[in-house]
Design a protein around this motif. Structure first.
Motif, PDB file in Angstrom:
ATOM      1  N   ILE A  83       0.842  -1.197   0.000  1.00 18.44           N
ATOM      2  CA  ILE A  83       0.000   0.000   0.000  1.00 18.44           C
ATOM      3  C   ILE A  83       0.879   1.250   0.000  1.00 18.44           C
ATOM      4  O   ILE A  83       0.628   2.211  -0.736  1.00 18.44           O
ATOM      5  CB  ILE A  83      -0.934  -0.008   1.223  1.00 18.44           C
ATOM      6  CG1 ILE A  83      -1.829  -1.246   1.209  1.00 18.44           C
ATOM      7  CG2 ILE A  83      -1.784   1.263   1.276  1.00 18.44           C
ATOM      8  CD1 ILE A  83      -2.666  -1.399   2.473  1.00 18.44           C
ATOM      9  N   ARG A 275      -7.400   9.068  -1.062  1.00 11.06           N
ATOM     10  CA  ARG A 275      -8.089   8.060  -0.243  1.00 11.06           C
ATOM     11  C   ARG A 275      -7.125   7.157   0.512  1.00 11.06           C
ATOM     12  O   ARG A 275      -7.394   6.755   1.659  1.00 11.06           O
ATOM     13  CB  ARG A 275      -8.979   7.197  -1.149  1.00 11.06           C
ATOM     14  CG  ARG A 275     -10.133   7.947  -1.800  1.00 11.06           C
ATOM     15  CD  ARG A 275     -10.871   7.039  -2.776  1.00 11.06           C
ATOM     16  NE  ARG A 275     -11.908   7.748  -3.506  1.00 11.06           N
ATOM     17  CZ  ARG A 275     -12.628   7.208  -4.490  1.00 11.06           C
ATOM     18  NH1 ARG A 275     -12.410   5.942  -4.849  1.00 11.06           N
ATOM     19  NH2 ARG A 275     -13.551   7.911  -5.110  1.00 11.06           N
ATOM     20  N   LEU A 276      -6.009   6.808  -0.128  1.00  9.80           N
ATOM     21  CA  LEU A 276      -5.130   5.784   0.440  1.00  9.80           C
ATOM     22  C   LEU A 276      -3.973   6.334   1.253  1.00  9.80           C
ATOM     23  O   LEU A 276      -3.380   5.598   2.035  1.00  9.80           O
ATOM     24  CB  LEU A 276      -4.586   4.902  -0.687  1.00  9.80           C
ATOM     25  CG  LEU A 276      -5.603   4.001  -1.387  1.00  9.80           C
ATOM     26  CD1 LEU A 276      -4.957   3.239  -2.526  1.00  9.80           C
ATOM     27  CD2 LEU A 276      -6.229   3.031  -0.401  1.00  9.80           C
ATOM     28  N   LEU A 279      -4.388   5.805   4.933  1.00  8.65           N
ATOM     29  CA  LEU A 279      -4.220   4.389   5.277  1.00  8.65           C
ATOM     30  C   LEU A 279      -2.749   4.005   5.258  1.00  8.65           C
ATOM     31  O   LEU A 279      -2.271   3.267   6.132  1.00  8.65           O
ATOM     32  CB  LEU A 279      -5.003   3.526   4.282  1.00  8.65           C
ATOM     33  CG  LEU A 279      -4.872   2.004   4.448  1.00  8.65           C
ATOM     34  CD1 LEU A 279      -5.422   1.569   5.799  1.00  8.65           C
ATOM     35  CD2 LEU A 279      -5.598   1.284   3.308  1.00  8.65           C
ATOM     36  N   SER A 280      -2.000   4.522   4.266  1.00 11.49           N
ATOM     37  CA  SER A 280      -0.579   4.218   4.167  1.00 11.49           C
ATOM     38  C   SER A 280       0.202   4.825   5.324  1.00 11.49           C
ATOM     39  O   SER A 280       0.949   4.125   6.028  1.00 11.49           O
ATOM     40  CB  SER A 280      -0.032   4.740   2.831  1.00 11.49           C
ATOM     41  OG  SER A 280       1.373   4.665   2.786  1.00 11.49           O
ATOM     42  N   VAL A 283      -1.577   3.752   9.027  1.00 12.56           N
ATOM     43  CA  VAL A 283      -1.743   2.350   9.432  1.00 12.56           C
ATOM     44  C   VAL A 283      -0.591   1.484   8.905  1.00 12.56           C
ATOM     45  O   VAL A 283       0.132   0.854   9.672  1.00 12.56           O
ATOM     46  CB  VAL A 283      -3.097   1.780   8.942  1.00 12.56           C
ATOM     47  CG1 VAL A 283      -3.217   0.305   9.331  1.00 12.56           C
ATOM     48  CG2 VAL A 283      -4.254   2.573   9.508  1.00 12.56           C
ATOM     49  N   ALA A 284      -0.413   1.454   7.580  1.00 10.58           N
ATOM     50  CA  ALA A 284       0.519   0.502   6.972  1.00 10.58           C
ATOM     51  C   ALA A 284       1.948   0.680   7.479  1.00 10.58           C
ATOM     52  O   ALA A 284       2.572  -0.272   7.961  1.00 10.58           O
ATOM     53  CB  ALA A 284       0.469   0.643   5.447  1.00 10.58           C
TER      54      ALA A 284
END
Length: 451
Positions: A83, A275-276, A279-280, A283-284
């Motif tokens: 990701i 959007r990502l 998350l990256s 979280v990732a």
């Protein structure tokens, strides 16, 4: 009429400066979470409950029939980092297709600096480990990567008024640096290659690319194709994070003519990135740091042993001095042997401070460490100590250099962001000069010019 020489690390366009500022804010939060995850892992691994941490990290989950019964640490390194590299690939493609780096003269500097910033640390590591322990040279690429989240988080803390040209340069340098590191991983750290699985990975990748080129963004179509690409890439022996980069490169940056063209709003790549990225960054990368930074140093005696080991020393010196020499030296060579000149608002101490930030290797450095030495080996633990030590030293030295420049940055910021004509665009980016036009058509100076 002669074309003026390009400015090294010069100010980009105002829309691009705004976009970079938004990216920096998100990466700064991610950097703080990354630091927290790494700190928790390091303290836990060196506590009386360190065996609990190792048990958690080595717990296997996933279907064994598909060869996906992986440890949680491997899922973090192979899955979550895919990701991260997908977002990095989107960022890099956007910079070169629609950003300020679509101008080859602007793009040449971060690419050259990234190459120099990888080559010199690798050379430093090799020099430290020639004739060293057997297999030590497998880690030559460990000090070559820059951690985007860490570097930008430290940058935000120590100097909030860094000129936008340097901020853009650091972000682009780190992205190019990490993607070059992925190329190194794919070429030099792929021990066994399954050609059928690699060819199979191209099928869902091609379907994914076909859908996004038609501007289809339905997650229930794209996510399974991305997952299949990742699974086949993992099965082929090539590191699965390569799938994230390849998927990102298929996503279009600008809108199609039918949708209004480049001026009709953000393209699909920017939408995916928006959007990502949380998350990256949120979280990732922090979860990967948690499962990778837990190295037990064995108390002060163990720490002394690691710091005296050639692997740890090669990595630490490579990150601290190798990066600084490679990035600064490459920038100087570009200015020396081309028509490009350093922006008049900047000085070489700015470049040196930025190059020191490039020595903050963590995410990709830890990933290469696992591939080079294997989890749990003595070389693996020594390398982690070198990464942590070199990263901390680079951050502290960069803080000293850039804090000394911070007052100058603040003055530059105040001058650049004056908006005399109140059109919402700082005059430094405004193509119209700072003069007002009265109804009769005569120019008159702005109040700032009169004063």
């Amino acid at each position: 009429m002669t074309t003026p020489p390009p400015e090294l690390l010069g100010r980009g366009s105002w829309p691009e400066a705004q976009r970079i500022a938004a990216v920096l804010r998100k990466e700064t939060v991610g950097g703080a979470l990354l630091l927290a995850g790494a700190a928790v892992a390091f303290v836990w691994a060196n506590s009386p409950w360190g065996d609990v941490y190792e048990t958690l990290r080595d717990t296997r989950v996933g279907p064994a029939s598909l060869h996906l019964d992986l440890t949680l640490g491997t899922w973090a390194a192979d899955g979550l980092l895919a990701i991260f590299f997908f977002v990095a690939g989107l960022e890099l493609k956007r910079e070169f297709v629609a950003g300020d780096l679509r101008d080859p003269r602007r793009a040449a500097l971060p690419i050259t600096a990234a190459i120099g910033g990888m080559a010199v640390p690798a050379l430093v590591f090799v020099l430290f480990n020639l004739g060293g322990p057997e297999g030590a040279l497998r880690g030559w690429a460990i000090p070559s990567a820059t951690d985007i989240a860490f570097a930008l988080a430290v940058l935000a803390v120590i100097s909030t008024h860094l000129p936008s040209g340097l901020r853009t340069f650091l972000l682009t340098l780190a992205v190019v640096d990490d993607l070059l590191a992925i190329v190194v991983i794919a070429i030099f750290y792929t021990e066994t290659l399954s050609v059928p699985a690699l060819l199979l990975s191209l099928l869902p990748l091609a379907l994914f690319g076909l859908l996004v080129q038609k501007r289809i963004s339905s997650w229930w179509l794209l996510l399974p194709l991305a997952a299949l690409t990742w699974v086949f890439m993992h099965e082929s022996g090539v590191h699965a994070t390569v799938a994230g980069v390849l998927l990102a490169f298929t996503v279009p940056v600008v809108r199609s003519d039918a949708a209004g063209g480049p001026d009709a709003g953000p393209g699909l790549a920017e939408q995916f990135e928006h959007r990502l990225r949380p998350l990256s960054a949120g979280v990732a990368v922090p979860v990967f740091a948690f499962f990778s930074a837990g190295v037990a140093v064995g108390g002060l005696s163990g720490l002394r042993d690691s710091l005296g080991n050639t692997i740890a020393l090669g990595i630490a010196v490579g990150l601290l001095l190798g990066k600084a020499i490679g990035i600064t030296g490459s920038t100087w060579l570009v200015s020396r042997f081309t028509r490009a000149q350093l922006d008049e608002d900047l000085g070489w101490p700015d470049v040196i401070g930025l190059s020191l930030l490039g020595g903050m290797g963590f995410t990709v450095s830890l990933l290469i460490t696992e591939l080079a030495y294997g989890v749990g080996s003595p070389s693996y633990d020594h390398a982690k100590v070198g990464i942590l030590g070199g990263t901390v030293a680079a951050a502290l030295l960069a803080a000293v250099v850039l804090r000394l420049r911070n007052r100058r940055y603040r003055r530059m910021y105040d001058e650049e962001h004056r908006d005399v004509d109140h059109d919402g665009i700082p005059d430094a980016w405004d193509p119209v000069d700072d003069r007002r036009i009265d109804p009769s058509g005569d120019h008159r100076s702005s109040p700032s010019a009169e004063s």
